[in-house]
Enzyme design. Structure first.
Site, mmCIF file in Angstrom:
data_model
loop_
_atom_site.group_PDB
_atom_site.id
_atom_site.type_symbol
_atom_site.label_atom_id
_atom_site.label_comp_id
_atom_site.label_asym_id
_atom_site.label_seq_id
_atom_site.Cartn_x
_atom_site.Cartn_y
_atom_site.Cartn_z
ATOM 1 C CB ALA A 23 -0.916 -0.001 1.220
ATOM 2 C CG LEU A 45 -1.416 -5.098 2.060
ATOM 3 C CD1 LEU A 45 -1.380 -3.890 1.141
ATOM 4 C CD2 LEU A 45 -1.723 -6.365 1.274
ATOM 5 C CB ALA A 46 4.589 -7.601 3.290
ATOM 6 C CD GLU A 47 7.439 -3.630 4.815
ATOM 7 O OE1 GLU A 47 7.155 -2.603 5.480
ATOM 8 O OE2 GLU A 47 8.245 -4.500 5.199
ATOM 9 C CB THR A 48 1.329 0.467 4.751
ATOM 10 O OG1 THR A 48 0.358 -0.598 4.720
ATOM 11 C CG2 THR A 48 0.650 1.761 4.336
#
Length: 264
Positions: A23, A45-48
């Site tokens: 994101a 999610l894994a990363e924002t």
């Protein structure tokens, strides 16, 4: 009610539903840390990624569902893609981060990440014993960088068939675990597990290649490398070792544009 625009991008992907989703929010200034963390937790999610202009380029921060991290490659690629495709940034991009400046250039529909190189460092004996227990009966060669442990296994099938014990891997937190081997159709393959950060297995990871590339470049005696991260979604990365930098090429696809409604 305040609103923010957020994009979800599949990084290291030629089409949607491949690669690693991230994101991205482009801000004028940072939100409160707890708000950015809450958004990342909500996304799961894994990363924002959160970016803001700094006059010379962009400041960039990344959050997993659990905490802020020092280094992330795929969400940097996703951020560059949003800036290029949605904000019409046509020039090369420079991102100020906790690990220094990351640069992204556009290459005929693809992107090249220019990352700092983090050469492999030795692992202490106690940690090595714990890794051998987790990965038995596979032969183990271990190394590390500032944020992850790395283990070379005998071959690609060993990497693909590995069944992670996430509870035991999580005990290494804040370190994650990367397993890697010489590839059958690529120079090397890998998988990456970070359960302590809320990421059981990361689909495709740019940052780990800042250490995998110098490791395999020395072993294979070449500086241009084809890598494949063999998670369920999978991702192909073209990598170059360029002195104290690692260059990684990949594509990205926008999957979703959303409006976030912040609480008053």
């Amino acid at each position: 009610m305040p609103t923010l625009t957020m994009y979800q991008v599949d990084a290291f992907a030629d089409r949607a539903f491949q690669g690693n989703p991230a994101a991205v929010l482009i801000l004028q200034d940072w939100l409160a840390d707890d708000v950015m963390q809450a958004i990342a937790n909500e996304n799961n999610l894994a990363e924002t990624a959160f970016a803001r202009p700094n006059g010379k380029g962009w400041d960039l921060r990344w959050f997993t569902p659990v905490h802020e991290v020092d280094f992330c490659g795929h969400a940097t690629l996703a951020t560059a893609h949003v800036l290029a495709s949605q904000h019409k940034v046509a020039d090369d991009m420079a991102f100020a981060t906790r690990v220094g400046e990351l640069r992204v250039s556009q290459r005929q529909g693809a992107y090249q990440l220019d990352l700092p190189c983090f050469p492999p460092q030795p692992v202490d004996g106690q940690t090595m014993l714990a890794l051998q227990e987790i990965l038995a009966p596979h032969p183990v060669v271990g190394f590390r960088n500032f944020e992850n442990l790395f283990v070379e296994l005998a071959d690609e099938p060993s990497v693909r068939s590995f069944v992670p014990d996430l509870l035991r891997i999580g005990a290494f937190h804040p370190l994650g675990l990367v397993i890697t081997a010489r590839g059958q159709t690529h120079d090397f393959v890998s998988r990456y597990f970070v359960p302590g950060a809320g990421i059981p297995e990361d689909p495709v990871t740019g940052s780990i290649h800042a250490t995998l590339v110098p490791y395999w470049a020395e072993k294979l005696r070449k500086t241009h490398l084809s890598a494949f991260q063999c998670s369920q979604r999978g991702g192909h990365l073209l990598c170059d070792l360029a002195g104290d930098r690692v260059l990684i090429q990949g594509r990205a696809k926008t999957f979703m544009k959303a409006e976030i409604y912040l609480p008053e």
